[in-house]
Design a protein around this motif. Structure first.
Motif, PDB file in Angstrom:
ATOM      1  N   GLU A 175       0.817  -1.216   0.000  1.00  0.00           N
ATOM      2  CA  GLU A 175       0.000   0.000   0.000  1.00  0.00           C
ATOM      3  C   GLU A 175       0.853   1.269   0.000  1.00  0.00           C
ATOM      4  OE1 GLU A 175      -2.745  -0.012   3.207  1.00  0.00           O
ATOM      5  OE2 GLU A 175      -4.183  -1.295   2.166  1.00  0.00           O
ATOM      6  N   SER A 176       1.990   1.212   0.686  1.00  0.00           N
ATOM      7  CA  SER A 176       2.837   2.400   0.794  1.00  0.00           C
ATOM      8  C   SER A 176       3.812   2.537  -0.375  1.00  0.00           C
ATOM      9  CB  SER A 176       3.616   2.367   2.109  1.00  0.00           C
ATOM     10  OG  SER A 176       4.526   1.284   2.122  1.00  0.00           O
ATOM     11  N   GLY A 177       3.787   1.570  -1.301  1.00  0.00           N
ATOM     12  CA  GLY A 177       4.642   1.659  -2.472  1.00  0.00           C
ATOM     13  C   GLY A 177       6.020   1.064  -2.305  1.00  0.00           C
ATOM     14  N   GLU A 178       6.280   0.383  -1.169  1.00  0.00           N
ATOM     15  CA  GLU A 178       7.570  -0.280  -0.994  1.00  0.00           C
ATOM     16  C   GLU A 178       7.683  -1.463  -1.955  1.00  0.00           C
ATOM     17  OE1 GLU A 178       8.834  -1.043   3.064  1.00  0.00           O
ATOM     18  OE2 GLU A 178       7.289   0.337   3.776  1.00  0.00           O
ATOM     19  N   LYS A 179       8.914  -1.747  -2.383  1.00  0.00           N
ATOM     20  CA  LYS A 179       9.132  -2.790  -3.392  1.00  0.00           C
ATOM     21  C   LYS A 179       9.866  -4.014  -2.863  1.00  0.00           C
ATOM     22  CE  LYS A 179       7.170  -0.310  -6.526  1.00  0.00           C
ATOM     23  NZ  LYS A 179       5.792  -0.670  -6.938  1.00  0.00           N
ATOM     24  N   PHE A 180      10.478  -3.906  -1.689  1.00  0.00           N
ATOM     25  CA  PHE A 180      11.298  -5.003  -1.196  1.00  0.00           C
ATOM     26  C   PHE A 180      11.023  -5.254   0.286  1.00  0.00           C
ATOM     27  CE2 PHE A 180      13.644  -2.769  -4.527  1.00  0.00           C
ATOM     28  CZ  PHE A 180      13.834  -3.791  -5.445  1.00  0.00           C
ATOM     29  N   ALA A 181      11.218  -6.512   0.697  1.00  0.00           N
ATOM     30  CA  ALA A 181      11.093  -6.889   2.104  1.00  0.00           C
ATOM     31  C   ALA A 181      12.021  -8.062   2.367  1.00  0.00           C
ATOM     32  CB  ALA A 181       9.653  -7.266   2.434  1.00  0.00           C
ATOM     33  N   ASN A 182      12.442  -8.196   3.622  1.00  0.00           N
ATOM     34  CA  ASN A 182      13.311  -9.299   4.029  1.00  0.00           C
ATOM     35  C   ASN A 182      13.035  -9.582   5.493  1.00  0.00           C
ATOM     36  OD1 ASN A 182      15.521 -10.983   4.738  1.00  0.00           O
ATOM     37  ND2 ASN A 182      16.720 -10.134   3.049  1.00  0.00           N
ATOM     38  N   ASP A 183      12.319 -10.680   5.778  1.00  0.00           N
ATOM     39  CA  ASP A 183      11.844 -10.944   7.128  1.00  0.00           C
ATOM     40  C   ASP A 183      12.125 -12.391   7.520  1.00  0.00           C
ATOM     41  OD1 ASP A 183      10.399  -8.347   7.462  1.00  0.00           O
ATOM     42  OD2 ASP A 183       9.175  -9.153   5.836  1.00  0.00           O
ATOM     43  N   LEU A 184      12.260 -12.610   8.822  1.00  0.00           N
ATOM     44  CA  LEU A 184      12.390 -13.951   9.371  1.00  0.00           C
ATOM     45  C   LEU A 184      11.003 -14.416   9.799  1.00  0.00           C
ATOM     46  CD1 LEU A 184      14.579 -16.063  10.030  1.00  0.00           C
ATOM     47  CD2 LEU A 184      14.674 -15.090  12.343  1.00  0.00           C
ATOM     48  N   VAL A 185      10.566 -15.585   9.278  1.00  0.00           N
ATOM     49  CA  VAL A 185       9.195 -16.046   9.502  1.00  0.00           C
ATOM     50  C   VAL A 185       9.198 -17.500   9.959  1.00  0.00           C
ATOM     51  CG1 VAL A 185       6.896 -16.304   8.493  1.00  0.00           C
ATOM     52  CG2 VAL A 185       8.422 -14.498   7.663  1.00  0.00           C
ATOM     53  N   PHE A 186       8.418 -17.791  10.989  1.00  0.00           N
ATOM     54  CA  PHE A 186       8.235 -19.156  11.491  1.00  0.00           C
ATOM     55  C   PHE A 186       6.804 -19.599  11.218  1.00  0.00           C
ATOM     56  CE2 PHE A 186       6.604 -21.980  14.809  1.00  0.00           C
ATOM     57  CZ  PHE A 186       7.512 -23.030  14.734  1.00  0.00           C
ATOM     58  N   ASP A 187       6.635 -20.806  10.637  1.00  0.00           N
ATOM     59  CA  ASP A 187       5.281 -21.314  10.393  1.00  0.00           C
ATOM     60  C   ASP A 187       5.026 -22.681  11.006  1.00  0.00           C
ATOM     61  OD1 ASP A 187       5.898 -23.510   8.437  1.00  0.00           O
ATOM     62  OD2 ASP A 187       6.626 -21.857   7.232  1.00  0.00           O
ATOM     63  N   GLY A 188       6.080 -23.406  11.411  1.00  0.00           N
ATOM     64  CA  GLY A 188       5.890 -24.692  12.078  1.00  0.00           C
ATOM     65  C   GLY A 188       5.779 -25.885  11.167  1.00  0.00           C
ATOM     66  N   SER A 189       5.971 -25.711   9.866  1.00  0.00           N
ATOM     67  CA  SER A 189       5.748 -26.811   8.933  1.00  0.00           C
ATOM     68  C   SER A 189       7.057 -27.443   8.473  1.00  0.00           C
ATOM     69  CB  SER A 189       4.982 -26.315   7.701  1.00  0.00           C
ATOM     70  OG  SER A 189       5.800 -25.473   6.919  1.00  0.00           O
ATOM     71  N   GLY A 190       7.036 -28.757   8.272  1.00  0.00           N
ATOM     72  CA  GLY A 190       8.103 -29.460   7.580  1.00  0.00           C
ATOM     73  C   GLY A 190       9.455 -29.410   8.272  1.00  0.00           C
ATOM     74  N   ASP A 191      10.501 -29.662   7.464  1.00  0.00           N
ATOM     75  CA  ASP A 191      11.854 -29.754   7.991  1.00  0.00           C
ATOM     76  C   ASP A 191      12.500 -28.394   8.214  1.00  0.00           C
ATOM     77  OD1 ASP A 191      11.691 -32.538   7.857  1.00  0.00           O
ATOM     78  OD2 ASP A 191      12.383 -32.560   5.779  1.00  0.00           O
ATOM     79  N   THR A 192      11.988 -27.359   7.560  1.00  0.00           N
ATOM     80  CA  THR A 192      12.568 -26.017   7.690  1.00  0.00           C
ATOM     81  C   THR A 192      11.461 -25.028   8.057  1.00  0.00           C
ATOM     82  OG1 THR A 192      12.332 -25.654   5.301  1.00  0.00           O
ATOM     83  CG2 THR A 192      14.445 -26.496   6.082  1.00  0.00           C
ATOM     84  N   PRO A 193      11.023 -25.028   9.322  1.00  0.00           N
ATOM     85  CA  PRO A 193       9.885 -24.184   9.715  1.00  0.00           C
ATOM     86  C   PRO A 193      10.205 -22.703   9.839  1.00  0.00           C
ATOM     87  CG  PRO A 193      10.740 -25.332  11.619  1.00  0.00           C
ATOM     88  CD  PRO A 193      11.488 -25.866  10.444  1.00  0.00           C
ATOM     89  N   THR A 194      11.493 -22.348   9.877  1.00  0.00           N
ATOM     90  CA  THR A 194      11.883 -20.947  10.001  1.00  0.00           C
ATOM     91  C   THR A 194      12.688 -20.544   8.781  1.00  0.00           C
ATOM     92  OG1 THR A 194      12.031 -21.272  12.396  1.00  0.00           O
ATOM     93  CG2 THR A 194      12.943 -19.228  11.496  1.00  0.00           C
ATOM     94  N   ASN A 195      12.233 -19.498   8.096  1.00  0.00           N
ATOM     95  CA  ASN A 195      12.869 -19.071   6.857  1.00  0.00           C
ATOM     96  C   ASN A 195      13.095 -17.569   6.845  1.00  0.00           C
ATOM     97  OD1 ASN A 195      12.735 -21.385   4.519  1.00  0.00           O
ATOM     98  ND2 ASN A 195      11.087 -21.635   6.008  1.00  0.00           N
TER      99      ASN A 195
END
Length: 282
Positions: A175-195
């Motif tokens: 919404e603010s017009g930003e084009k890039f993001a880079n975040d650490l996210v945990f979802d709990g799934s599979g062998d690599t739950p944190t990306n």
């Protein structure tokens, strides 16, 4: 044959993990006390997607892929619930097709401090994995307590986001017009739950969707979000999965695209239905 099965297993688990994060985006919400236009336009809904292979390079171990996904995102009185059931049939260069199925249920409270999750993984009709756990955030860290398959506690950096937290930030950036993001996210799934999730956000685009949509949920513009997933601690190996989601401002994912390097899979929205708001009293 063992090498083929190993490759199949890697692809299907990578697909499942990316799917959770991707549809966490389509279940976007605002934190309590931070009411934005993104939250104002959010719609609880069910959606059905169909998947097919759109590209397979010469030498790829996967020569065909088809599947379907049922998805539900709903605001309840104490948070947000996401449910998904996915089936994917993967055909290799030899042997019979492999039927991979995956289900996930998530609950996240409004302020992003509590997250519960349950994931089940099936191969040719047999359950091969189940992950159940709970994550709690405080000022110092995110503490994840797994109940299954083994009881173990893991601590993650304090800036780790849950899927719904991550999604609201992406819509706000769009919404603010930003084009890039880079975040650490945990979802709990599979062998690599944190990306570590790197995102490139497009300008608003006109909807091209032809889904069954009695409520007109796909008539708005969308932003194409290109996401690359880098498992925590393995960033030097490059992204495990790259994908794109066509995300409307109401939180409906209008299309999904998965790029595994030597083949691609497209998810097309087939049907979407609006759900009623919860009755939480006063």
């Amino acid at each position: 044959m063992s090498g083929f099965v190993k490759n199949i297993d890697q692809y299907r688990r990578s697909f499942a993990g990316a799917l959770v994060l991707c549809l966490g985006v389509s279940g976007c919400a605002a934190q309590a006390g931070n009411v934005t236009s993104a939250r104002a336009g959010l719609v609880s809904h069910t959606a059905e997607y169909k998947f097919k292979m759109t590209r397979s390079d010469q030498g790829s171990s996967i020569v065909d892929a088809t599947g379907a996904l049922g998805y539900r995102f709903e605001k309840v009185c104490d948070g947000w619930i996401t449910e998904m059931q996915q089936i994917m049939i993967l055909q290799g260069t030899e042997g019979r097709p492999i039927n991979s199925a995956f289900s996930m249920t998530q609950w996240e409270n409004f302020d992003g401090t509590r997250y519960r999750f349950r994931m089940r993984d099936f191969l040719n009709g047999t359950q091969v994995d189940e992950v159940v756990g709970d994550a709690v955030r405080d000022d110092a860290s995110v503490k994840v307590t797994y109940e299954q398959p083994v009881e173990v506690v893991e601590e993650l950096p304090a800036d780790t986001m849950f899927p719904t937290q991550h999604s609201i930030r992406l819509l706000e950036r769009a919404e603010s017009g930003e084009k890039f993001a880079n975040d650490l996210v945990f979802d709990g799934s599979g062998d690599t739950p944190t990306n570590r999730v790197a995102v490139v956000i497009s300008d608003a685009r006109k909807s091209e969707n032809s889904a069954k949509d009695a409520d007109g949920l796909t008539k708005s513009v969308f932003h194409r979000m290109n996401l690359a997933y880098y498992p925590l601690g393995e960033a030097e190996n490059g992204p495990s999965t790259e994908m794109a989601v066509d995300l409307g401002p109401n939180g409906v994912a209008q299309a999904l695209r998965f790029d595994y390097g030597d083949f691609e899979v497209l998810g097309t929205l087939d049907k979407v239905t609006k759900l009623p708001a919860p009755d939480c009293g006063s």
